[in-house]
Design a protein around this motif. Structure first.
Motif, PDB file in Angstrom:
ATOM      1  N   UNK A 275      43.693  28.040  50.781  1.00  0.00           N
ATOM      2  CA  UNK A 275      44.185  28.290  49.418  1.00  0.00           C
ATOM      3  C   UNK A 275      45.554  28.965  49.358  1.00  0.00           C
ATOM      4  N   UNK A 276      46.045  29.475  50.492  1.00  0.00           N
ATOM      5  CA  UNK A 276      47.378  30.081  50.521  1.00  0.00           C
ATOM      6  C   UNK A 276      48.463  29.080  50.911  1.00  0.00           C
ATOM      7  N   UNK A 277      48.099  27.809  50.993  1.00  0.00           N
ATOM      8  CA  UNK A 277      49.038  26.749  51.343  1.00  0.00           C
ATOM      9  C   UNK A 277      49.118  25.742  50.202  1.00  0.00           C
ATOM     10  N   UNK A 278      50.309  25.202  49.990  1.00  0.00           N
ATOM     11  CA  UNK A 278      50.467  24.150  48.995  1.00  0.00           C
ATOM     12  C   UNK A 278      51.490  23.146  49.503  1.00  0.00           C
ATOM     13  N   UNK A 279      51.116  21.887  49.532  1.00  0.00           N
ATOM     14  CA  UNK A 279      52.048  20.818  49.867  1.00  0.00           C
ATOM     15  C   UNK A 279      52.501  20.165  48.565  1.00  0.00           C
ATOM     16  N   UNK A 280      53.776  20.214  48.325  1.00  0.00           N
ATOM     17  CA  UNK A 280      54.358  19.611  47.132  1.00  0.00           C
ATOM     18  C   UNK A 280      54.917  18.247  47.528  1.00  0.00           C
ATOM     19  N   UNK A 281      54.499  17.220  46.833  1.00  0.00           N
ATOM     20  CA  UNK A 281      54.991  15.864  47.063  1.00  0.00           C
ATOM     21  C   UNK A 281      55.482  15.335  45.725  1.00  0.00           C
ATOM     22  N   UNK A 282      56.733  14.891  45.705  1.00  0.00           N
ATOM     23  CA  UNK A 282      57.323  14.340  44.487  1.00  0.00           C
ATOM     24  C   UNK A 282      57.397  12.830  44.648  1.00  0.00           C
TER      25      UNK A 282
ATOM     26  N   UNK B 210      59.493  16.482  49.347  1.00  0.00           N
ATOM     27  CA  UNK B 210      58.350  17.262  49.821  1.00  0.00           C
ATOM     28  C   UNK B 210      58.791  18.687  50.127  1.00  0.00           C
ATOM     29  N   UNK B 211      57.853  19.577  50.053  1.00  0.00           N
ATOM     30  CA  UNK B 211      58.029  20.926  50.594  1.00  0.00           C
ATOM     31  C   UNK B 211      56.660  21.536  50.789  1.00  0.00           C
ATOM     32  N   UNK B 212      56.590  22.498  51.700  1.00  0.00           N
ATOM     33  CA  UNK B 212      55.366  23.253  51.927  1.00  0.00           C
ATOM     34  C   UNK B 212      55.610  24.676  51.459  1.00  0.00           C
ATOM     35  N   UNK B 213      54.694  25.178  50.658  1.00  0.00           N
ATOM     36  CA  UNK B 213      54.783  26.525  50.120  1.00  0.00           C
ATOM     37  C   UNK B 213      53.585  27.318  50.625  1.00  0.00           C
ATOM     38  N   UNK B 214      53.874  28.444  51.284  1.00  0.00           N
ATOM     39  CA  UNK B 214      52.837  29.301  51.838  1.00  0.00           C
ATOM     40  C   UNK B 214      52.912  30.665  51.169  1.00  0.00           C
ATOM     41  N   UNK B 215      51.775  31.171  50.758  1.00  0.00           N
ATOM     42  CA  UNK B 215      51.696  32.488  50.135  1.00  0.00           C
ATOM     43  C   UNK B 215      51.187  33.463  51.193  1.00  0.00           C
TER      44      UNK B 215
END
Length: 133
Positions: free
Chosen positions: A33-40, A49-54
């Motif tokens: 849940x602390x990871x998010x893959x953004x795909x446009x 794309x980008x990967x966002x980590x909390x």
């Protein structure tokens, strides 16, 4: 898109032999849940794309950080403000999750990316080190 530049072309591959490696990484990221893959997408085409980590942390009075990695824009979309829109979204997402800092690392061989990050207000305040294991 991961291999669509000089640094990426030397460390990423389109070989079918590594397909499971990418799938395993995706599954692990997707389960956290602390990871998010953004795909446009634009229609059926992936254009960003980008990967966002909390990251929870102790430093800075227990500050939570947002870490942006694996930023890629399709070569025919660079300069179209797509990257700016993705970063606006990512920074807003970090704020909404209580992050007080957004950080990223970037390869020294990506001067265009450095100018982009500078323009967005990021500052090169640290030196990063990596150790291959």
């Amino acid at each position: 898109m991961l291999a669509d530049d000089v640094p990426g072309s030397s460390r990423e591959t389109a070989s079918p032999d590594v397909g499971p490696c990418y799938q395993n990484a995706f599954d692990e990221i997707d389960a956290d849940p602390n990871q998010f893959l953004c795909v446009v997408e634009d229609g059926q085409q992936i254009v960003g794309t980008l990967q966002l980590t909390f990251i929870p942390g102790l430093a800075r009075n227990g500050a939570r950080r947002g870490q942006i990695e694996a930023v890629r824009i399709a070569s025919d979309r660079r300069g179209s403000k797509l990257g700016e829109a993705m970063f606006t979204w990512a920074i807003d997402e970090c704020r909404s999750r209580g992050c007080s800092l957004v950080q990223l690392t970037t390869d020294k061989a990506r001067p265009d990316a450095h100018r982009f990050y500078d323009r967005l207000g990021f500052e090169p305040t640290h030196i990063g080190y990596k150790l291959k294991v």
